[in-house]
Design an enzyme around this catalytic site. Structure first.
Site, PDB file in Angstrom:
ATOM      1  N   ASP A 150      -4.801   3.527  -2.126  1.00 54.98           N
ATOM      2  CA  ASP A 150      -4.043   3.978  -0.965  1.00 54.98           C
ATOM      3  C   ASP A 150      -4.899   4.932  -0.141  1.00 54.98           C
ATOM      4  O   ASP A 150      -6.111   4.782  -0.104  1.00 54.98           O
ATOM      5  CB  ASP A 150      -2.735   4.635  -1.446  1.00 54.98           C
ATOM      6  CG  ASP A 150      -1.593   4.436  -0.465  1.00 54.98           C
ATOM      7  OD1 ASP A 150      -1.721   4.902   0.677  1.00 54.98           O
ATOM      8  OD2 ASP A 150      -0.578   3.837  -0.830  1.00 54.98           O
ATOM      9  N   HIS A 175       0.371   9.145   3.005  1.00 54.71           N
ATOM     10  CA  HIS A 175       0.897   7.912   2.423  1.00 54.71           C
ATOM     11  C   HIS A 175       0.521   7.771   0.946  1.00 54.71           C
ATOM     12  O   HIS A 175       1.361   7.425   0.097  1.00 54.71           O
ATOM     13  CB  HIS A 175       0.335   6.745   3.236  1.00 54.71           C
ATOM     14  CG  HIS A 175       0.932   5.411   2.946  1.00 54.71           C
ATOM     15  ND1 HIS A 175       0.434   4.575   1.970  1.00 54.71           N
ATOM     16  CD2 HIS A 175       1.973   4.754   3.507  1.00 54.71           C
ATOM     17  CE1 HIS A 175       1.150   3.454   1.961  1.00 54.71           C
ATOM     18  NE2 HIS A 175       2.089   3.542   2.886  1.00 54.71           N
ATOM     19  N   SER A 177       6.084  -0.183   1.183  1.00 57.85           N
ATOM     20  CA  SER A 177       5.132   0.745   0.572  1.00 57.85           C
ATOM     21  C   SER A 177       5.829   1.662  -0.416  1.00 57.85           C
ATOM     22  O   SER A 177       5.207   2.138  -1.364  1.00 57.85           O
ATOM     23  CB  SER A 177       4.483   1.636   1.630  1.00 57.85           C
ATOM     24  OG  SER A 177       3.342   1.036   2.174  1.00 57.85           O
TER      25      SER A 177
END
Ligand SMILES: *[C@@H]1O[C@H](CO)[C@@H](O)[C@H](O)[C@H]1NC(C)=O
Ligand SMILES: *[C@@H]1O[C@H](CO)[C@@H](O)[C@H](O)[C@H]1NC(C)=O
Ligand SMILES: *[C@@H]1O[C@H](CO)[C@@H](O)[C@H](O)[C@H]1NC(C)=O
Ligand SMILES: *[C@@H]1O[C@H](CO)[C@@H](O)[C@H](O)[C@H]1NC(C)=O
Ligand SMILES: *[C@@H]1O[C@H](CO)[C@@H](O)[C@H](O)[C@H]1NC(C)=O
Length: 793
Positions: free
Chosen positions: A166, A236, A565
Site C-alpha cells: 500500500d 491509505h 480498499s
C-alpha cells in the site's frame, strides 16, 4: 529463495551508501566477494545510465523462460543482464524477480522491447501498468465505535504475518503499538528498512517489517518528491494495515466527535508493510518486486487494496504474483474495485485470489432540495454544523457564478463572491464535493447542491461537508439547470434530515462496490464475498489531512474511509485469524470457509439489499454473501484446491504453453487427451454459462463436479437447492454425503435448461449442504449467452 541476487541488492546497488555496503559485507560471509563485485558492477551500470534515459524509453517487465537458461550462466541475474545487453547497452534494470516471475524490469525503447520479444528465451515483454489504491475517501464524524464490536475479539493471529502492499505506514500510530505481544514469529525472514525519516527502530513486535519500492514509479510517472521510505505520507496504507491487524486503541476519535475502541480484525497478528503506492499510483514493477519480497519474507497473508482494471491472467501482474504466493501457501486477499454498480466492473478476479466487495453499515444521511417551482429532489448530506433556515434562498448555477465559464469544475479563483454571496450554489463535478464545498463557502455561498456529472449515484458515499449540502442525482441536476435558466429569481431550500439509523436492514451492498459477472471467466463467480467497506475508522498518517482537499490542514490520528480498499483488509485480517486456528489449511480452504459460511440474507430471510437499486442483491453483487467470521472458523466442509488445479483450469481456458508458463513460472503441459472443464474447478460457488445458438430451441445441460473435504466431525450432510429460474432444473448426485473425519467426497450438479431463457439473460440460486448444524452454502449464477463469434479477441 536466492541468497545471491534479489531485488534488494539492486536496490542497494542503485543507492550505494557506505553504510549498507559495510553491513552487507559482514553479513554474507562466503559469497561476499562475488556478490559484492556483482552488486557494484550492476550498481555502476545503473548509476552511469541513470539520468541519461532516452526520451522514448518505457518501463517493461520481461518474463524469461528459465528452462532456457544456458548452463554457462551460473545465476539467472547474470543471464538476464546478458540478454538485456544484447539489445541495449544502456538499459537500466529496475528489479529482478525471483519468486513471482523469472525475469526483470527495465527501461527500454520500443525498438529494444521489440528486439527482446523476438528472442526465444523471452516468454513475454509487458509494458508497465499503473494501478490505484481503491478508496473513496469519506470522512465523517459518526458511529466510530462499531468496528471492534462487529467482530469478536480474538486472541489468535499472533503467529500470523500479514503483508500489506500500500502507501506505507505511520509507525508512531498507536494502532502499531506492540504491547503484550510475544516475540516475532521465527518464520519471519524480512526486514525493516532504514531510510529517510524511517529507522529500523520504528519497527517492533507488531510492525515487524517495512520496505519500499518506488523505482518503477519514478521511471514511469515522476520523481518521488517527498520521502523515499516506508513512511506513509498519504494515510491509505496506515488505514488498511490497521484495519487488518491494528492493535486495539481505546478512545480513538476524530476531532473528539466520537470515541470508541479502534482495532484491526486480527489485533495480535504481525504486520509487514511494503510501500508500493506513491500518492494513489502504484507501478506494476514495484508491486511485483514487493510481492517477490513478501514471498521471500514468509508472510502468511498478502493484503492488496490496489486495482488496475481487468486483464487476462497471464497479463495481470497481481494475478501472476498471487499465483506464486498461493503456491507457497500464502493467502492473497484483494479489493474487488470501486467501479460499481456497473456490471462486470470487477478487478483482481483470478480464481486463486480472494476478491472482496464492500457492504455498508446501516446509517443514512437523507436530505432534500426543494426548488421555488415546488419540485422536490431527494439527496443526501453529512454536515455537522448549523443547518440552513427552511426558507427559500437565492439559488445560482456555479457556471454562471464564475468569472470564467469552464465545462465542469471551477475553483475558488473562478467563483465571483459578488454573485455567490448568501446563495445556494449548484455545482456539478467529478471529484471531491468537499473541495467544491470549500470553494463555495470561501466565496461566501451558504449552501451547495452537488450533482455528479455521471449517472453514478452516491459514488462518493457520504462526505463530510463544510457547509449545508445536498448531493443529488445526475438527472436531478439537469432539471435544476433548466429551472435555473428559466426562472429569473430562482430559489432553493436544503433540508437535512440528519442521521438515520435502522431505516433499512444492514448491511447493504455499497453502491461503488464492483459487480459481476466475471468479465474474464463467467464460470467463476466473482466477487467472492463482501465485507464492511463503508465509513471505516482506522489509523491515519500525521503527514496528510483527513480529506483530499488541497488546502486541508487538519491532522488526525484516525480517519474514516470508504471503499473496497477497506473491505479487503477486513477479510485479510479474518483470514489471519482462521490461519492461526487452522495453520494447515490451504488458501483455497480458508477462502472456502469464508464463502460457504457467508450470509446472503438478513435474519428474517430476506436477501441482502443492493443500495444501488434498493432491491435484493444477487450473487453478482455479493458473491457468496457477507463475511461471517465467527462461523467461518468451523465451516464443516471445505472445497479445497491445489496450485495444479488452477493450471488445469488454465488448460480448460485453452491457454497456450507460453501463457501458462508466464503464470506458473514453469512448464505445465495440458494433456491433449484429457477433457478439461472450467466447470470442474473446485470452487465454492457455481457459475453456469449456457451458450445459446441464435434461435435454437434445444435442451442444454451443464455439469459441475465438486469435491468436499470434511474438516469437522464425522456425519451426514443432505443437499438442498433453491433457484429463481424455473426453466433450469438443478439436480445433485448424490444428494446425501456421509463423511468420516478428514474424508473427501465428490458430487455432481446437473443444470438442465429447457424452454425460453429469462428475459434478463441470467438467474440465480443457492446450493446448501447441511448436517443439521453446519450449513455449507454456495451461490449459483446462471448466464444465458447468445453466441455470436465464439473466439475471444
Ligand atoms: C532515526 O534515528 C536517529 C538516530 O538514532 C534519530 O536521530 C532520528 O530522529 C530517527 N528518526 C526517526 C524518524 O525516528
Ligand atoms: C480565467 O481563467 C484563466 C485561466 O483559464 C485565468 O488565467 C484568469 O485569471 C481567469 N480570470 C479570472 C478573472 O479569474
Ligand atoms: C432520476 O432517476 C431516478 C432513478 O432512475 C428516478 O427515480 C427519478 O425519478 C429521476 N428523477 C428525475 C428528476 O427525473
Ligand atoms: C421450441 O420449444 C417450444 C416448447 O418446447 C415449442 O413449443 C416450439 O414449437 C419450439 N420451437 C421450435 C422452432 O422448435
Ligand atoms: C437427511 O435426509 C434423510 C433422509 O431424508 C433424513 O433421514 C435425515 O434426517 C436428513 N438429515 C439432515 C441433517 O437433515
Amino acid at each position: 529463495m536466492s541468497p545471491l541476487i534479489s531485488q534488494d541488492l539492486y536496490c542497494i546497488g542503485l543507492t550505494i551508501s557506505l553504510q549498507t555496503k559495510l553491513r552487507m559485507e559482514s553479513f554474507l560471509k562466503p559469497f561476499v566477494v562475488t556478490l559484492f563485485v556483482l552488486v557494484v558492477v550492476l550498481g555502476d551500470v545503473s548509476l552511469v545510465t541513470m539520468g541519461k534515459i532516452g526520451k522514448h524509453k518505457n518501463t517493461y517487465i520481461v518474463h524469461m523462460a528459465k528452462s532456457e537458461m544456458p548452463t554457462s550462466f551460473n545465476h539467472p541475474a547474470v543471464w538476464y543482464k546478458s540478454v538485456l545487453e544484447s539489445v541495449s547497452n544502456s538499459a537500466e534494470i529496475l528489479y529482478t524477480y525471483d519468486n513471482t516471475i523469472h525475469g526483470f524490469s527495465c527501461r527500454l525503447t520500443h525498438e529494444e522491447a521489440e528486439l527482446l520479444r523476438s528472442k526465444g528465451e523471452i516468454l513475454k515483454v509487458s509494458p508497465e501498468k499503473i494501478y490505484k489504491t481503491l478508496t473513496t475517501r469519506t470522512p465523517h464524524f459518526l458511529g466510530l465505535d462499531k468496528i471492534g464490536d462487529m467482530f469478536p475479539e480474538s486472541n489468535g493471529g499472533s503467529d500470523v504475518i500479514i503483508g500489506v502492499l500500500d502507501t506505507g505506514v505511520w509507525p508512531e500510530s498507536k494502532s502499531f503499538d506492540d504491547k503484550d505481544l510475544g516475540p516475532i514469529p521465527r518464520t519471519w525472514k524480512g526486514k525493516c528498512e532504514s531510510a529517510v525519516d524511517f529507522n529500523a527502530s520504528n519497527c517492533n513486535k507488531k510492525l515487524i517489517g517495512a520496505r519500499f519500492y518506488g523505482k518503477g514509479y519514478e521511471a514511469t510517472i515522476a520523481p518521488i518528491s517527498g520521502i523515499k521510505s516506508p513512511r506513509d505520507m498519504d494515510g491509505h496504507g496506515s488505514h488498511t494495515a490497521s484495519t487488518a491487524a491494528g492493535s486495539a486503541v481505546e478512545g480513538a476519535s476524530i476531532f473528539g466527535f466520537a470515541s470508541g475502541t479502534a482495532r484491526g480484525m486480527a489485533s495480535r497478528a504481525r504486520l509487514a508493510v511494503y510501500k508500493v503506492c506513491w500518492g494513489f499510483s502504484c507501478a506494476t514493477s514495484d508491486i511485483l518486486a514487493a510481492m517477490d519480497a513478501a514471498i521471500s519474507d514468509n508472510v502468511n497473508v498478502i493484503s492488496l487494496s490496489i486495482g488496475g482494471g481487468v486483464r487476462e491472467f497471464h497479463r495481470d501482474f497481481i494475478a501472476i504474483g498471487s499465483f506464486a504466493a498461493i503456491e507457497k501457501g500464502i493467502i492473497v486477499s484483494c479489493s474487488a474495485g470501486n467501479s460499481g454498480p456497473t456490471p462486470s466492473s470487477l478487478n483482481n478476479i483470478a480464481p486463486w485470489m480472494i476478491t472482496v466487495g464492500a457492504g455498508t453499515i446501516d446509517r443514512d444521511f437523507p436530505s432534500y432540495v426543494s426548488l421555488g417551482n415546488g419540485k422536490i429532489y431527494p439527496g443526501m448530506s453529512l454536515y455537522s454544523g448549523n443547518s440552513l433556515p427552511h426558507t427559500p434562498l437565492p439559488f445560482i448555477d456555479a457556471q454562471k457564478a464564475s468569472y470564467n465559464v469552464s465545462s465542469y469544475g471551477f475553483s475558488k479563483a473562478y467563483l465571483d463572491p459578488e454573485k455567490v454571496k448568501g446563495k445556494i450554489v449548484l455545482v456539478r463535478g467529478f471529484h471531491s464535493s468537499i473541495a467544491k464545498g470549500f470553494d463555495v463557502k470561501s466565496a461566501g455561498g451558504v449552501g451547495m447542491v452537488y450533482g455528479e456529472v455521471e449517472e453514478l449515484r452516491e459514488k462518493q458515499g457520504a462526505q463530510l461537508q463544510f457547509l449545508p449540502t445536498s448531493m443529488v442525482e445526475f438527472n436531478a441536476t439537469d432539471a435544476m439547470v433548466q429551472y435555473l435558466s428559466s426562472d429569473p429569481k430562482p430559489t432553493a431550500t436544503i433540508v437535512s434530515e440528519g442521521t438515520k439509523f435502522g431505516l433499512k436492514p444492514s448491511p447493504v451492498v455499497a453502491v461503488f462496490s464492483s459487480r459481476g459477472p466475471n468479465p474474464i471467466t463467467p464460470e467463476i463467480l466473482k466477487p467472492d464475498l463482501i465485507a464492511p467497506g463503508v465509513n471505516i475508522l482506522a489509523a491515519w498518517t500525521r503527514s496528510n489531512g483527513p480529506t483530499d482537499y488541497r488546502e486541508e490542514d487538519r491532522r488526525v490520528d484516525f480517519n474514516i474511509l470508504s471503499g473496497t480498499s477497506m473491505s479487503c483488509p477486513h477479510v485479510s485480517g479474518i483470514t489471519a485469524l482462521i490461519k492461526s486456528v487452522h495453520p494447515n489449511w490451504s488458501p483455497a480452504a480458508i477462502r472456502s470457509a469464508l464463502m460457504t459460511t457467508a450470509y446472503s440474507t438478513y435474519s428474517n430471510g430476506q436477501k441482502l439489499i443492493d443500495s444501488s437499486t434498493g432491491k435484493s442483491s444477487t450473487p453478482f453483487d455479493i458473491g457468496a454473501g457477507h463475511v461471517n467470521p465467527v462461523v467461518a472458523f468451523n465451516p464443516g466442509l471445505v472445497y479445497d484446491l491445489t496450485p495444479n488445479d488452477y493450471l488445469d483450469f488454465l488448460c480448460a481456458l485453452n491457454y497456450t504453453p507460453e501463457m501458462i508458463e508466464v503464470v506458473a513460472r514453469r512448464k505445465y503441459s495440458c494433456d491433449a487427451h484429457k477433457h478439461y472443464s472450467v466447470a470442474d474447478l473446485n470452487y465454492p460457488s457455481f457459475g453456469v454459462v449456457y451458450k445459446l445458438a441464435e434461435n435454437a430451441n434445444h435442451t442444454l445441460v451443464v455439469e459441475h463436479t465438486r469435491t468436499l473435504t470434511n474438516v469437522g466431525d464425522a456425519g451426514t450432510y443432505n443437499v438442498s437447492v433453491t433457484s429463481d429460474i424455473p426453466s433450469v432444473k438443478i439436480t445433485v448426485k448424490p444428494n446425501m454425503l456421509s463423511f468420516d473425519r478428514n474424508e473427501k467426497k465428490s458430487y455432481t450438479v446437473t443444470f438442465t435448461a429447457s424452454g425460453p431463457p429469462p428475459s434478463s439473460g441470467f438467474g440465480f440460486g443457492r446450493l446448501e449442504w447441511s448436517n443439521g448444524k453446519n450449513i455449507v452454502g454456495s451461490p449459483i449464477s446462471i448466464i444465458f449467452k447468445t453466441s455470436r463469434k465464439t473466439k475471444n479477441s
